[in-house]
Design an enzyme around this catalytic site. Structure first.
Site, short mmCIF file in Angstrom:
data_model
loop_
_atom_site.label_atom_id
_atom_site.label_comp_id
_atom_site.label_asym_id
_atom_site.label_seq_id
_atom_site.Cartn_x
_atom_site.Cartn_y
_atom_site.Cartn_z
N GLU A 1 3.86 7.46 -5.41
CA GLU A 1 3.08 6.54 -4.55
C GLU A 1 3.02 7.36 -3.77
OE1 GLU A 1 3.12 4.05 -3.36
OE2 GLU A 1 4.94 3.41 -3.91
N ASP A 2 2.06 6.08 -2.72
CA ASP A 2 1.57 7.06 -0.96
C ASP A 2 2.38 7.22 -0.48
OD1 ASP A 2 1.06 4.53 -1.26
OD2 ASP A 2 -0.66 4.04 0.00
N ASP B 1 8.50 3.33 2.42
CA ASP B 1 8.56 3.41 3.88
C ASP B 1 10.20 2.59 3.84
OD1 ASP B 1 8.31 1.88 6.63
OD2 ASP B 1 6.43 0.67 6.02
N GLY C 1 11.70 1.55 1.56
CA GLY C 1 12.09 1.93 -0.26
C GLY C 1 12.37 0.57 -0.82
N THR D 1 9.98 -1.37 -2.84
CA THR D 1 9.41 -1.43 -3.27
C THR D 1 9.71 -0.47 -4.39
OG1 THR D 1 7.51 -1.63 -2.23
CG2 THR D 1 7.32 -1.02 -4.12
N LEU D 2 10.33 0.78 -4.32
CA LEU D 2 10.66 1.87 -4.97
C LEU D 2 11.79 1.40 -5.59
CD1 LEU D 2 9.44 4.61 -6.20
CD2 LEU D 2 10.46 5.44 -4.16
N LYS E 1 8.72 8.39 5.14
CA LYS E 1 8.33 7.29 6.29
C LYS E 1 10.45 6.99 6.79
CE LYS E 1 5.14 4.84 8.56
NZ LYS E 1 5.04 3.65 8.46
N PHE F 1 1.97 3.98 12.22
CA PHE F 1 0.97 3.04 11.93
C PHE F 1 0.60 4.75 11.24
CE2 PHE F 1 -2.19 1.10 9.90
CZ PHE F 1 -1.38 -0.13 9.67
N ARG G 1 -9.58 3.52 3.11
CA ARG G 1 -8.55 4.86 2.19
C ARG G 1 -9.16 5.77 1.56
NH1 ARG G 1 -4.86 0.76 -0.27
NH2 ARG G 1 -5.13 -1.34 0.65
C1 PRP Z 1 2.52 0.37 0.43
C2 PRP Z 1 2.95 1.80 -0.22
C3 PRP Z 1 4.29 1.29 -1.07
C4 PRP Z 1 4.59 0.52 -0.08
C5 PRP Z 1 5.92 1.43 0.47
O1 PRP Z 1 1.88 -0.36 -0.40
O2 PRP Z 1 2.18 2.01 -1.62
O3 PRP Z 1 4.12 0.61 -2.69
O4 PRP Z 1 4.20 0.08 0.42
O5 PRP Z 1 6.47 0.35 1.04
P1 PRP Z 1 8.07 0.13 1.51
O6 PRP Z 1 8.96 1.42 0.85
O7 PRP Z 1 8.83 -0.55 2.65
O8 PRP Z 1 8.54 -0.89 -0.01
P2 PRP Z 1 1.13 -2.48 0.52
O9 PRP Z 1 2.35 -3.32 0.08
O10 PRP Z 1 0.93 -1.60 2.06
O11 PRP Z 1 -0.37 -2.35 -0.90
P3 PRP Z 1 -1.23 -0.69 -1.12
O12 PRP Z 1 -0.49 0.01 -0.74
O13 PRP Z 1 -2.32 -1.43 -2.03
O14 PRP Z 1 -1.94 -0.69 -0.56
#
Ligand code: PRP
Length: 188
Positions: free
Chosen positions: A103-104, A107, A109, A111-112, A135, A156, A169
């Site tokens: 992951e990049d 935030d 958490g 998604t993960l 973060k 941000f 990016r």
């Molecule tokens: C970002 C990042 C994670 C997610 C983290 O992706 O790459 O997948 O948000 O956020 P969370 O911890 O609040 O869930 P994003 O949806 O911005 O898409 P992208 O990578 O295509 O820019």
């Protein structure tokens, strides 16, 4: 035509290219050591992780393969409820494989957390996570992170894969916008 937002003078470098490259090399060396003799599959979450993945995999000195997933939240409210939409699933099965999610940024958490539960149900031999940025101040759900590049404050951040409106990016560093960065352009 879409007008690209490109205001480099209104960005403040937060993590330099040199700092990133040094840390990514360290992470690659650590991962190579930890997975030596094991079957390693990197699973990168599009799109933000692609720049990190491209550098990280060149610092991983053991054989490994790569696959991709793409996710999208339905919106802020549903994201905080933990609902994530899968736009692209893996191409290959992960049963009995050692999976490392790339992951990049982590935030809230959500998604993960969703991805971990989904991938664990497919019974990999192991499942770990490497994220370039953590973060932590924004976390809403506790997710275990095995390898972290840098902790970042609740600001941000863009560059090195992370976008603003799909631009920036390609910056080789991580930056924080200064005042005026988000302002509407003046009328012509
Ligand atoms: C970002 C990042 C994670 C997610 C983290 O992706 O790459 O997948 O948000 O956020 P969370 O911890 O609040 O869930 P994003 O949806 O911005 O898409 P992208 O990578 O295509 O820019």
């Amino acid at each position: 035509m879409i007008q690209p937002h490109w205001r480099l003078e209104q960005l403040e470098t937060f993590i330099t290219e040199e700092q990133i490259q040094q840390r990514v090399a360290e992470l690659g060396a650590q991962i190579s050591e930890d997975y030596r003799g094991k079957d390693l599959l990197l699973v990168a979450i599009l799109k933000g992780s692609v720049v990190f993945l491209a550098d990280l995999m060149r610092h991983i000195t053991i054989p490994h393969s790569v696959d991709f997933m793409a996710t999208s939240s339905y919106g802020a409210a549903t994201r905080s409820a933990g609902i994530v939409r899968i736009l692209k699933d893996l191409d290959i099965p992960i049963l009995d494989r050692n999976v490392l999610i790339v992951e990049d940024i982590v935030d809230t958490g959500h998604t993960l957390n969703y991805l971990r539960r989904m991938l664990l149900s497919r019974e990999p031999a192991s499942l770990r996570v490497v994220t370039l940025l953590d973060k932590r101040a924004r976390r809403e759900v506790d997710v275990p992170l095995d390898y972290v590049g840098f902790e970042v404050p609740n600001a941000f951040v863009i560059g090195y894969g992370l976008d603003y409106a799909e631009f920036y990016r390609n910056l080789p560093y991580i930056a924080i916008p200064k005042e005026g960065f988000f302002d509407e352009p003046p009328e012509e």
